[in-house]
Structures are given as structure tokens and as C-alpha cells.
Write an enzyme that holds these catalytic residues in place. Sequence first.
Site, short mmCIF file in Angstrom:
data_model
loop_
_atom_site.label_atom_id
_atom_site.label_comp_id
_atom_site.label_asym_id
_atom_site.label_seq_id
_atom_site.Cartn_x
_atom_site.Cartn_y
_atom_site.Cartn_z
NE ARG A 142 -11.44 -9.21 -8.69
CZ ARG A 142 -13.00 -9.32 -8.79
NH1 ARG A 142 -13.05 -8.96 -10.07
NH2 ARG A 142 -13.58 -9.80 -8.02
CB CYS A 173 -18.73 -10.55 -1.67
SG CYS A 173 -17.57 -9.90 -2.89
CG HIS A 233 -15.15 -13.11 0.63
ND1 HIS A 233 -16.25 -13.93 0.08
CD2 HIS A 233 -15.00 -12.07 -0.33
CE1 HIS A 233 -16.68 -13.40 -1.07
NE2 HIS A 233 -16.10 -12.27 -1.17
N1 GLN Z 1 -18.40 -10.35 -8.80
C1 GLN Z 1 -18.26 -9.52 -7.83
C2 GLN Z 1 -17.23 -8.18 -7.83
O1 GLN Z 1 -16.24 -8.62 -8.55
C3 GLN Z 1 -18.30 -9.97 -6.49
C4 GLN Z 1 -17.06 -10.70 -6.08
C5 GLN Z 1 -17.01 -11.75 -4.88
O2 GLN Z 1 -18.19 -12.26 -4.41
N2 GLN Z 1 -15.62 -12.05 -4.66
O3 GLN Z 1 -17.42 -7.11 -7.38
#
Ligand code: GLN
Length: 252
Positions: free
Chosen positions: A129, A95, A196
Site C-alpha cells: 500500500r 481514491c 483524502h
Molecule cells: N481500495 C482502493 C485501494 O486500496 C482504494 C482505497 C481508498 O479509497 N482509500 O487502492
Amino acid sequence: MTTIRVGHLYPDYLNIYADRGNIAVLARRAAARGHRLDVTELGMNDAIEPGMHDLYYVGGGQDREQLLVAENLAAKAEPLRDAVLAGGAALLAVCGGYQLLGRGYRGFHGEDMPGVGLLPLETVAGTKRMIGDVLLECELEPGVRHTLAGFENHAGRTRLDPGAEPLGRVVAGFGNDGESGYEGCRLGRAIGTYLHGPLLPRNPWLADWVLAQALAHRTGGEPPELAPLPDALEALAHRVSAARAKARGGRL
Ligand code: GLN
């Protein structure tokens, strides 16, 4: 017994969703085969020395944590690229770490973060998101197919360069950008992914693939066949996660 030397990059900053659990899985699975994992934390003040580590690991983080490490990591781009691309060390980046292994990441508030330029990709945050369970189909070795299950939560949309190899095809979930139908990136022994959860407890085949690549770097030979482990609990976790992804992954 072989000692596998792991360089864990910025564990104090990049460890969202307990991504360090991936290291625990690697240590247990290595020990079950009579090997040892020797994990060194590589923080802000530590140099990367090509040849010193068989596997580099980078976890995920929020934009805030990524901003704190991005310049420091980019300053170490050359030795990291040397170690992996020229030296054949393995790499697993999750990520936020995955995004920073590309050429750069533009965060949600427009912050431009430099990347390592090791993986052939770029990432720009979108407004929504992409959150949920994911299921992929992967073929890291010709003819050998596996599914990979995990959880994604990212604003970043990652675009692979033309010809770049993804980690897998999205069966359910968003993946790199919610459009391409692909997730992650694979370049030789390096893998980057949004998954993850952490990633490895429910995908033991990938843990073993990573271990075998790291062992190959250590010994200078081919990646060894690792003896199978029982993995009943792991298989159950994979099934539950895969079913969740199929039921509701990939919806904004
Ligand atoms: N900050 C990054 C995004 O939102 C990665 C997020 C994460 O590692 N969960 O794309």
C-alpha cells in the site's frame, strides 16, 4: 443566489476518511458567496439524468465497498459520461471513486471491477500500500499554480493513458503509481485524485475551482471569479500537511 445541484454518488458505501467532509466545505464556501448547495444522494436505485446536476461527487472506499457498487455504477456509465463530457457538469472523485471512474480496477485479491470509462486511466492493485502525506503542484489554468496537500492510502496503481492530463506533479508522496511523478487526472471539469483527508478543507483554492466549474454549468456561462475568503485556518492546515509530506511522504 444560485442553487448548485450536487449528485453525491453512493455516500453510504464510499466515504472513507470522512470524504463527505468535502461536501461540507463546498456548502460553506458556496453559502459565503450567497449561493446554495442542494445535495442529492444517488444510491443503487437512483438513475443519473444528464442535466440534473451541476457537480457529481464520489468518495473513496475499500476494495470491499468498491466491489459492492462497481457494477451498479458501470451500468450508469453512459448517462454519467453524457452529463460530464457532453453536458459540462463538474465531477470530483476521490481514491476508490477515482479508480472506478477509469476503465476498471483490479483489486488486491484479483477482483476485476468494471469502471465508468470517463477518465482515461486504468488501475491495478499492487502488493504494497502507498500510504502517507502528499504534496502536489497543480496548474489547472495556464500560468496559475497552486499546491495541493493531502493524504493517500491505496494499493491501486493508476496508469494514465498517453496524453492524459494529470491533476498535478508529485512534490512529495507517491501519487498515481509511485513512479510516474504524477497524481490524479483532470479532464475538462472532471477531477480524480487519491488525496483524502478530506481533500478540500486544506485546499480551499481547489474547492473554489470546483464550485466555479459547477456554477458555470448551472448558468451556462464562464466559471465566475469567487470573492476571496479569510482562510487563515485553512492555510495553516495546508502548511502543516505540506510540511509532513515533505518530511516523510512517499516511503514504502
Ligand atoms: N481500495 C482502493 C485501494 O486500496 C482504494 C482505497 C481508498 O479509497 N482509500 O487502492
